[in-house]
Design an enzyme around this catalytic site. Structure first.
Site, PDB file in Angstrom:
ATOM      1  N   HIS A   1       0.880  -1.168   0.000  1.00  0.00           N
ATOM      2  CA  HIS A   1       0.000   0.000   0.000  1.00  0.00           C
ATOM      3  C   HIS A   1       0.915   1.214   0.000  1.00  0.00           C
ATOM      4  O   HIS A   1       1.665   1.436   0.952  1.00  0.00           O
ATOM      5  CB  HIS A   1      -0.914  -0.006   1.218  1.00  0.00           C
TER       6      HIS A   1
ATOM      7  N   HIS B   1       3.590  -3.323   6.711  1.00  0.00           N
ATOM      8  CA  HIS B   1       2.442  -2.443   6.499  1.00  0.00           C
ATOM      9  C   HIS B   1       2.431  -1.362   7.568  1.00  0.00           C
ATOM     10  O   HIS B   1       3.335  -1.271   8.391  1.00  0.00           O
ATOM     11  CB  HIS B   1       1.141  -3.247   6.552  1.00  0.00           C
TER      12      HIS B   1
ATOM     13  N   GLU C   1       2.301  -4.954  11.029  1.00  0.00           N
ATOM     14  CA  GLU C   1       1.732  -3.606  11.072  1.00  0.00           C
ATOM     15  C   GLU C   1       2.624  -2.789  12.001  1.00  0.00           C
ATOM     16  O   GLU C   1       2.653  -3.000  13.205  1.00  0.00           O
ATOM     17  CB  GLU C   1       0.292  -3.650  11.577  1.00  0.00           C
TER      18      GLU C   1
END
Length: 754
Positions: free
Chosen positions: A392, A498, A590
């Site tokens: 992303h 991420h 994350e």
């Protein structure tokens, strides 16, 4: 309202995807769950997951749309039609059981071609690509702030530093008035998406305590995160104070300044104060008007430069902890990333190699930094490791951490740091800092605080690569490049970096029956939990028992690790694809509550993650390794299947017969089989030492295979094989005769009975 002048310098970037699509995405996700039905994981007939090749021309299930764009991980699954190789059913034979202990193996350079062509970063960027990606307009450059954010979004500003005139309920308290904070699924819980005042009048305010004298320079405003409500502030005032008793308003000449707020709930809007901004400790945001069908709700970030407190004789204690490492702590766009990677290869040419695995839709190359004592080569018995970041594009921290990591390894290797030297000599490391370079450039142009929650998440074509490994007919160019990379290099261990949360997730990432979330473990669940724990327990923020949740999940109750599908189901994750289609184990990390932290926070983030990044790489040496050879020729046997008893997941040997099987310490019965060979079984014991257990196999050809090879060469059968074939013919003849006699006897009994 007034306009013009420095005081009212407004900056309103284009609306992010979350503004219009938040509600639509959620309902699409719900409908997908209702209509898709069950969707089982691939397995062989006996429930054994097996590594298989991929057929790009095969149709798979359609990827559903996720409810939200935010904190989901890079995740994948497969359908029953994504393979063109049949499942292999292994059979074991009883042999003598030999316990193997850990020894350090000798290294031999192999001739297997597991590499990509070297990229010359001295070459300029293609002019057509440069024109497509970068316009020469001033607005294409990110706005640089005079002062950094105080840290409402990154949680550097604590909950106790936030106060409000009133709030509707705890879930809408002042601690929720943070830029980009995300709400839970249901309004009314303790994790709502903004600060919302209890009363609708012009006396309401949100207050931030900077704790030190601060020169405030601006405010960034955002509406409420909610799939049910539509609330944002249209105009507001700002006041400053040193004691919370006397307040000084921000002025425009002789009048109190009124700032423009938002026109939607998601797009961040910046207001800068004038040159003579007030120095104070406290700042208040005072809404004056709001969306007519909504109420007073806001999320915010405050910009300011903290000043030394002249009354504090221990001012040195106020210095924030950074890092001692001399690294390039800033955000790097594509051009700057190329320069940095080039500088690393020039500093450490003997251990680095830059290559590209493909191009993005806009033509930007997907660069990989390889670090090894023999760059560009796969060494027999040496495991391959990868880190992937930037799937992303707006989750920028992983990109910068990998750029920092390659600098750090180079520097420490030259200094003789034995931990780094050992890692480089015993591991082939691959670092992909930007899987979605197009998305990153979009987010970078807006800047770390103004990109919002979703801008740059998707590829230029609007594809969420977080779901793109499921439907290989609609795969993005970037995803296809990564799949090709995964199948050309025999990776053993990987992690996908991420942002937007603080947790480590492990496969499977998709539930079997499309439930919104459900624990869906792999056969290697215990080892995946170990991998996730290794990273989470050494991360300075995740392991802090006093930290607050980022958005709407408290992962501390799970020790900061969770099965991906138990968080929320995701079809098309790279983790699942990697586990089901290759030998590689992959988890999602994350890294931070803030997807795109300000450059001033990068040194702290590096220090938070440095040890985790290193110790996770070292786990590639845990378990079994060995070489599977032909007993007669000593040649390596490729594509042999390695089965560990009681673990229904098999891996395969690579070109020269070497293999790696990640396992926790313990004693295992291992069976190896290959086409044309008799299976072989032995006991292997995984120890606790740094080095893996060596468990080699030598397989003998089956008589049928030996016969094929001899006849293919036009040779004469040896006597032992002739005797063996004669015995096989006799056995077959006896079996067929017995079957015929049995049928005749049955027919005779039936005739007599009638």
């Amino acid at each position: 309202m007034w306009s013009g002048g420095r005081l009212n310098c407004q900056y309103s970037p284009g609306m992010s995807e979350g503004t219009v699509m938040a509600q639509a995405l959620y309902f699409t996700f719900v409908l997908s769950c209702l209509i898709c039905g069950s969707y089982g994981l691939v397995s062989s007939g006996n429930g054994t997951t097996t590594v298989r090749s991929v057929d790009y021309n095969t149709t798979t299930a359609v990827t559903p749309t996720e409810r939200r764009d935010s904190t989901t991980k890079l995740n994948t699954t497969q359908s029953n039609k994504t393979t063109n190789a049949p499942a292999v059913k292994l059979t074991s034979t009883t042999t003598s059981k030999v316990l193997t202990t850990t020894t350090r193996p000798p290294k031999t350079t192999t001739t297997a071609n597991y590499s990509f062509n070297t990229e010359d970063l001295n070459e300029g960027i293609d002019k057509k690509v440069e024109k497509r990606v970068w316009n020469k307009e001033p607005e294409d450059e990110p706005l640089e702030f005079e002062c950094p954010p105080l840290g409402l979004e990154s949680l550097r500003v604590k909950d106790t530093q936030l106060r409000a005139s009133s709030y509707k309920r705890r879930g809408l308290g002042p601690h929720r008035g943070r830029l980009n904070i995300q709400s839970g699924i249901e309004d009314g819980d303790i994790y709502d998406g903004a600060w919302c005042a209890q009363y609708e009048d012009k006396k309401q305010w949100l207050e931030v305590d900077a704790r030190r004298p601060t020169r405030f320079t601006g405010v960034i405003m955002q509406g409420r995160s909610s799939i049910w409500s539509w609330d944002f502030i249209l105009t507001y005032k700002v006041q400053f104070s040193n004691d919370t008793l006397v307040w000084q308003p921000a002025m425009n000449g002789t009048k109190e300044a009124v700032f423009e707020g938002n026109q939607d709930t998601e797009t961040p809007v910046l207001a800068l104060f004038n040159e003579s901004a007030t120095v104070a400790r406290y700042i208040r945001i005072n809404p004056q008007s709001w969306y007519e069908n909504g109420t007073i709700c806001l999320r915010a970030e405050v910009l300011g430069c903290t000043l030394p407190d002249p009354n504090n004789i221990y001012a040195w204690q106020q210095t924030e902890q950074g890092t001692q490492d001399k690294l390039d702590f800033r955000h790097h766009n594509y051009k700057e990333m190329r320069k940095l990677m080039k500088s690393v290869t020039e500093a450490c040419p003997d251990i680095t190699h830059i290559y590209s695995i493909g191009k993005s839709h806009m033509g930007l190359k997907m660069y990989v930094m390889e670090i090894s004592d023999h760059p560009g080569k796969h060494e027999l018995g040496e495991p391959e490791f990868r880190y992937v970041a930037g799937m992303h594009g707006n989750e920028a921290l992983g990109r910068e951490l990998l750029l920092n990591l390659m600098q750090y390894i180079c520097q420490e290797y030259k200094l003789g740091n034995q931990r780094i030297v050992r890692l480089v000599k015993e591991t082939r490391i691959h670092l992909l800092p930007s899987m979605n370079p197009d998305g990153y450039e979009m987010a970078f142009k807006k800047g770390s605080e103004l990109a919002g929650w979703a801008l740059g998440r998707y590829s230029y074509q609007g594809i969420d690569m977080n779901h793109n490994f499921a439907d290989l007919n609609k795969v993005a160019l970037e995803t296809r490049a990564v799949i090709n990379w995964m199948q050309n290099i025999p990776f053993v261990l990987s992690a996908n970096l991420h942002g937007g949360e603080l947790v480590v997730t492990y496969p499977f990432d998709r539930t079997e029956d499309w439930a919104p979330h459900d624990d869906t473990p792999t056969p290697d669940n215990s080892f995946f939990r170990w991998l996730a724990t290794v990273y989470a327990s050494t991360n300075q923020v995740m392991s802090n028992p006093d930290r607050r949740p980022c958005h709407n999940e408290n992962f501390q109750r799970y020790n900061n690790i969770i099965n991906g599908a138990n968080w929320h189901t995701v079809q098309g994750s790279m983790n699942d694809f990697s586990y089901l289609h290759t030998n590689c184990f992959d988890v999602t990390v994350e890294l931070s509550c803030d997807k795109f932290p300000h450059a001033s926070e990068l040194p702290i983030e590096w220090e938070n993650n440095k040890e985790s990044l290193l110790i996770y790489m070292e786990q590639v040496h845990r378990g079994l390794k060995g070489v599977i050879r032909d007993k007669d020729t000593e040649a390596g046997i490729a594509d042999a299947i390695i089965k560990v008893d009681d673990i229904d997941h098999h891996i395969r040997s690579v070109a020269d017969g070497d293999y790696w099987r990640l396992l926790n310490p313990g004693e295992y019965e291992v069976t190896v089989s290959a086409e044309g060979y008799n299976p072989s079984t032995r006991m292997c014991r995984v120890m606790y030492e740094h080095y893996p257990t060596i468990c080699d196999f030598r397989l003998t050809k089956t008589p049928k295979q030996r016969l094929k090879e001899i006849l293919a060469k036009g040779g004469k059968l040896p006597k032992d094989l002739q005797l063996r074939l004669r015995q096989l013919r006799l056995r077959k003849l006896r079996a067929s005769t017995k079957a015929i006699n049995s049928r005749r006897a049955a027919a005779s009994r039936k005739a007599r009975g009638s």
